[in-house]
Enzyme design. Structure first.
Site, short mmCIF file in Angstrom:
data_model
loop_
_atom_site.label_atom_id
_atom_site.label_comp_id
_atom_site.label_asym_id
_atom_site.label_seq_id
_atom_site.Cartn_x
_atom_site.Cartn_y
_atom_site.Cartn_z
N HIS A 4 21.85 3.91 16.86
CA HIS A 4 21.58 2.95 15.85
C HIS A 4 23.11 1.70 15.03
CE1 HIS A 4 19.62 1.95 12.01
NE2 HIS A 4 19.96 0.78 12.32
N HIS A 29 26.38 -1.71 6.58
CA HIS A 29 25.65 -1.33 7.86
C HIS A 29 25.78 -2.75 9.28
CE1 HIS A 29 23.34 -0.01 10.66
NE2 HIS A 29 22.02 -0.81 10.11
N GLU A 59 16.85 -1.32 4.11
CA GLU A 59 17.53 -0.39 3.53
C GLU A 59 18.16 -0.25 2.35
OE1 GLU A 59 18.04 2.55 6.04
OE2 GLU A 59 18.31 0.94 8.21
N HIS A 116 25.76 -3.04 13.32
CA HIS A 116 25.14 -2.74 15.67
C HIS A 116 26.32 -3.11 16.77
CE1 HIS A 116 20.87 -2.52 13.44
NE2 HIS A 116 21.30 -2.32 12.99
O1 2HA Z 1 17.46 -4.88 10.82
O2 2HA Z 1 19.68 -3.21 10.55
O3 2HA Z 1 19.46 -0.79 9.73
C1 2HA Z 1 18.08 -4.09 10.26
C2 2HA Z 1 18.54 -2.93 10.37
C3 2HA Z 1 18.08 -1.90 9.94
ZN ZN Z 2 20.26 -1.44 11.04
#
Ligand code: 2HA
Ligand code: ZN
Length: 305
Positions: free
Chosen positions: A236, A165, A141, A167
């Site tokens: 995502h 970032h 990313e 998840h």
């Molecule tokens: O795998 O989170 O968005 C890495 C990530 C891609």
């Molecule tokens: Zn991701």
């Protein structure tokens, strides 16, 4: 090879090895690198990083660059051209997680799972100056990180340095119900608990489903980051930004907690046979009252009663 040549060879190797050993220890001991590594571990501990999900970037201060410079590779990688110039990132240095790395492994070998890149003098190419040992490269990313770093640097007058970032399950679950609607999402989060409006009076952005790592995702993220310090990628995950590691992680944590509460209260209400998902949830006026009390710049046109 004569005795003197052998001795010189040994000396050269020794100096190189010693410098390597020192640099391994030293960069990992810098405050910013310790905080970087700890944030990866904290996110993994929170359960937000299955497999190799998630990534982190940090824009070094001038002082940090000066202190780290003597540990940079004598021969950096070759320059890698970008499709566009990030003028306001020219000459900046970023610490980034490696592509494909698992956040829980970062602390085990920071020099392998983290690297430092230098942007060239026009902001249109980068090269590795430290870390990414054994052929690693920056996160998949990278483009989204550079777009976010660039916009947030501009809109915060250089204060914003961290892009994170992850998840988180409840945020992804909520994104499936709310979709790419920043106004609706912000209202749901603000009204989930009183802490939210204090942390993000400007709201939270929401983008449609894009291919991870794509230019389209990076471009859409850049636009959303003009208005929001945090953005949900539907189906995502979540991106949070901030001046420092604690600020970005704090913002991420508050959004995740609010999403957890929405998921928990709606399933509880269903289990108890209530018609309303959360009969005592906060109102628009509750949100406005907090913003008034704390003199916050609330995105007033978003607030729904
Ligand atoms: O795998 O989170 O968005 C890495 C990530 C891609
Ligand atoms: Zn991701």
């Amino acid at each position: 090879m004569g005795f003197l040549d052998d001795a010189q060879d040994l000396l050269d190797k020794g100096v190189t090895a010693a410098k390597g050993a020192v640099s391994n220890v030293a960069v990992e001991q810098f405050g910013y690198m310790k905080a970087f590594v700890r944030m990866c571990a904290d996110g993994a501990q929170a359960g937000w990083h299955e497999g190799n999900g998630g990534n982190l970037s940090y824009r070094l201060t001038l002082e940090e660059v000066a202190n780290t410079r003597s540990y940079f590779y004598t021969t950096p990688s070759s320059w890698v051209m970008l499709d566009r110039a990030f003028e306001n990132l020219a000459g900046e240095y970023f610490a980034l997680t490696a592509s494909g790395c698992s956040m829980k492994s970062v602390a085990l070998d920071p020099k392998r799972f983290v690297g430092i890149i230098e942007m060239d003098s026009r902001g249109c190419a980068w090269r590795i100056v430290w870390g990414f040992k054994d052929g690693g490269k920056p996160t998949s990313e990278l483009l989204s990180h550079l777009e976010c770093q660039s916009v947030r640097k501009r809109v915060t007058d250089g204060v914003s340095r961290v892009v994170y970032h992850a998840h988180p399950t409840s945020v992804i679950a909520l994104s499936k119900i709310v979709g790419p609607d920043a106004c609706r999402l912000s209202n749901m989060l603000w009204k989930a608990m009183t802490e939210c409006v204090l942390f993000f009076p400007e709201g939270v952005g929401a983008l449609a489903t894009y291919v991870p790592g794509s230019e389209e995702l990076a471009r859409a993220t850049k636009e959303a980051m003009e208005d929001f310090a945090a953005v949900v990628w539907v189906n995502h995950g979540l991106l949070s930004t901030g001046a420092g590691f604690d600020e970005a992680f704090g913002l991420e944590s508050v959004i995740v907690k609010a999403a957890d509460i929405i998921c928990a209260s709606s399933s509880l209400s269903r289990a108890l046979g209530y018609e309303d998902a959360a009969p005592y949830t906060m109102t628009g006026e509750d949100v406005r009252a907090i913003a008034r009390q704390y003199n916050l710049e609330l995105r007033a046109d978003f607030v729904e009663d």
